[in-house]
Scaffold this motif. Structure first.
Motif, PDB file in Angstrom:
ATOM      1  N   GLY A  50      14.978  -6.077 -73.264  1.00  0.00           N
ATOM      2  CA  GLY A  50      15.239  -6.930 -72.118  1.00  0.00           C
ATOM      3  C   GLY A  50      16.675  -6.889 -71.638  1.00  0.00           C
ATOM      4  N   VAL A  51      17.605  -6.531 -72.513  1.00  0.00           N
ATOM      5  CA  VAL A  51      19.022  -6.516 -72.127  1.00  0.00           C
ATOM      6  C   VAL A  51      19.603  -5.103 -72.157  1.00  0.00           C
ATOM      7  N   GLN A  52      18.738  -4.092 -72.167  1.00  0.00           N
ATOM      8  CA  GLN A  52      19.221  -2.707 -72.250  1.00  0.00           C
ATOM      9  C   GLN A  52      19.532  -2.094 -70.892  1.00  0.00           C
ATOM     10  N   SER A  53      19.090  -2.731 -69.816  1.00  0.00           N
ATOM     11  CA  SER A  53      19.296  -2.142 -68.496  1.00  0.00           C
ATOM     12  C   SER A  53      20.784  -2.040 -68.177  1.00  0.00           C
ATOM     13  N   LEU A  56      22.486  -4.606 -65.837  1.00  0.00           N
ATOM     14  CA  LEU A  56      22.916  -5.917 -66.335  1.00  0.00           C
ATOM     15  C   LEU A  56      24.401  -5.941 -66.696  1.00  0.00           C
ATOM     16  N   ILE A 158      19.518 -10.063 -61.635  1.00  0.00           N
ATOM     17  CA  ILE A 158      18.453 -10.292 -62.608  1.00  0.00           C
ATOM     18  C   ILE A 158      17.093  -9.919 -62.012  1.00  0.00           C
ATOM     19  N   THR A 275      28.335 -15.152 -70.464  1.00  0.00           N
ATOM     20  CA  THR A 275      27.520 -13.947 -70.539  1.00  0.00           C
ATOM     21  C   THR A 275      26.556 -14.012 -71.725  1.00  0.00           C
ATOM     22  N   PHE A 279      22.595 -13.557 -71.340  1.00  0.00           N
ATOM     23  CA  PHE A 279      21.899 -12.448 -71.993  1.00  0.00           C
ATOM     24  C   PHE A 279      20.898 -12.936 -73.042  1.00  0.00           C
ATOM     25  N   VAL A 282      17.964 -13.891 -71.051  1.00  0.00           N
ATOM     26  CA  VAL A 282      17.267 -12.696 -70.590  1.00  0.00           C
ATOM     27  C   VAL A 282      16.428 -12.094 -71.725  1.00  0.00           C
ATOM     28  N   ALA A 283      17.016 -11.997 -72.899  1.00  0.00           N
ATOM     29  CA  ALA A 283      16.305 -11.433 -74.051  1.00  0.00           C
ATOM     30  C   ALA A 283      15.105 -12.297 -74.437  1.00  0.00           C
ATOM     31  N   ASN A 286      12.343 -12.110 -71.809  1.00  0.00           N
ATOM     32  CA  ASN A 286      11.571 -10.866 -71.867  1.00  0.00           C
ATOM     33  C   ASN A 286      10.554 -10.913 -73.005  1.00  0.00           C
ATOM     34  N   LEU A 338      12.859 -14.473 -64.788  1.00  0.00           N
ATOM     35  CA  LEU A 338      12.456 -13.548 -65.852  1.00  0.00           C
ATOM     36  C   LEU A 338      10.965 -13.635 -66.147  1.00  0.00           C
TER      37      LEU A 338
END
Length: 427
Positions: A50-53, A56, A158, A275, A279, A282-283, A286, A338
């Motif tokens: 979920g946070v690999q993009s 981001l 996002i 941040t 994040f 976001v994680a 996801n 999300l």
């Protein structure tokens, strides 16, 4: 299963746990119930993905740039510029507040940073002029929400990552809707000033205006560099975020000397904390989205509704708007984006909707939710900054929320409002 998941999340929130805990506990619970393995590594894999993009990476960079400009002179220079040109109008001071929030949103991309930067200097001026405190606070927190529509917008980043939409197109698509909301807010401020019987300020002379314009030239260059660089093909949105940090450092540290080198550690620490929160959400979001999708919960809820609507674009957009609006009233807008964006993606594709247009509507609902009771994040930011109780902060918000909902209706009925500029950029 759906009822148990919902009750678990409500109980954890009521006990005071941060939003990431209910998301992860609910996801883990669904994993046990559906797969019957309790494969925690699967959940961890979804959190990491979920946070690999790479896109981001723009989030902490834009947050860092916004923090630098909040601590520096950018906010005051933008405010002085708007006041010199609009201060003499009927309702000029609240119009100045709304316009200044819009301009600062174009250099911060954060609603909370805009509340802090613009609320501090403008609320005392509004009170001194005779505007009520409930009107002043409501104006500040709702006008700050335009920051989510005017590029650079963290909410759009996002959404772009989750939906696979062009972040550059989303940035430029939010400009006209943001200016439309500013116009509607200005009309309401004009009406409110007449109703309160508040006379306009004296008109600034051209010498004052030109001086304010000269001082604001460099801060105004920030959105031009970001948006112009993206559409000029000079850099990607993520690279634009890095340029934004460099621009903010040169402007506030070297040219204006408003931020000292020793303060950069505090700025970096603040950025790191914000941040980390973003994040982690976001994680967790996801992982939760994966778990409920695997369990078939969204399909069970949305499929009958979407089937009854069919491919009617207006009704699909209305359903999306209502769902995101209600969700953002109770949960952090980032979490709602999300969770709901992937769920509505099949309906968006089936109806043949432009994902950029949908993204603007979604971002607008996130903006409304940021200042809407019961849990809008800007409400609690205003409580902390202005030291006012909860009900004093929310008392003046209904007219502004109505205006924002009116803007939503206009965007649904007239997609060209958000799609015209991207179409020009592509030509």
């Amino acid at each position: 299963m759906l009822t148990l998941t919902f009750i678990t999340m409500i109980v954890l929130l009521a006990l005071g746990f941060p939003m990431m805990v209910p998301l992860l506990v609910a996801a883990l619970m669904l994993l046990f119930l559906v797969i019957d393995l309790g494969n925690v590594s699967l959940l961890m894999g979804q959190m990491i993905s979920g946070v690999q993009s790479w896109a981001l990476a723009a989030v902490p960079l834009f947050i860092f740039a916004a923090d630098l400009m909040t601590r520096g002179h950018t906010a005051n220079r933008l405010l002085d510029l708007v006041q010199s040109f609009a201060g003499h109008l009927r309702g000029g001071l609240p119009i100045t507040t709304a316009a200044s929030c819009t301009l600062f949103g174009a250099v911060s991309g954060s609603t909370q940073a805009t509340v802090v930067a613009m609320g501090g200097p403008m609320r005392p001026k509004l009170l001194e002029k005779g505007y009520s405190d409930t009107f002043s606070i409501a104006l500040i927190i709702n006008a700050s929400d335009i920051a989510l529509l005017i590029p650079p917008s963290i909410g759009m980043i996002i959404y772009g990552v989750i939906s696979g939409s062009s972040i550059g197109d989303l940035f430029i698509a939010g400009i006209i809707p943001g200016l439309l909301i500013l116009l509607l807010f200005s009309i309401y401020c004009w009406i409110a000033s007449i109703r309160m019987g508040i006379a306009p300020e004296p008109k600034s002379d051209w010498a004052t205006r030109l001086l304010a314009l000269r001082k604001a030239v460099l801060p105004l260059g920030f959105p031009l560099v970001v948006v112009g660089g993206i559409y000029g093909g000079l850099f990607s949105p993520t690279e634009a975020a890095a340029i934004a940090v460099l621009y903010a450092l040169i402007l506030e540290v070297v040219i204006l000397r408003a931020v000292k080198l020793r303060e950069l550690w505090d700025v970096a620490l603040s950025t790191g904390l914000i941040t980390a929160v973003v994040f982690i959400l976001v994680a967790a979001g996801n992982a939760f989205t994966y778990a409920i999708s695997f369990a078939g919960i969204p399909q069970a809820i949305l499929d009958p509704v979407i089937a009854s609507i069919g491919d009617n674009q207006t009704l699909v957009l209305a359903l999306i708007a209502v769902s995101f609006f209600v969700g953002c009233m109770f949960v952090d807008p980032i979490v709602v984006i999300l969770i709901l964006t992937p769920l509505f993606k099949p309906a968006v594709e089936a109806a043949g909707l432009d994902p950029v247009h949908v993204g603007v509507i979604v971002t607008l609902q996130a903006a409304i939710g940021s200042a809407t009771p019961p849990f809008g994040c800007d409400i609690f930011t205003a409580m902390a900054i202005f030291r006012r109780p909860y009900f004093d902060v929310i008392r003046g918000t209904p007219p502004f929320i109505f205006i924002l909902l009116l803007a939503t209706v206009l965007l649904i009925l007239f997609p060209e409002i958000s799609l015209w500029l991207p179409s020009l950029a592509q030509d």
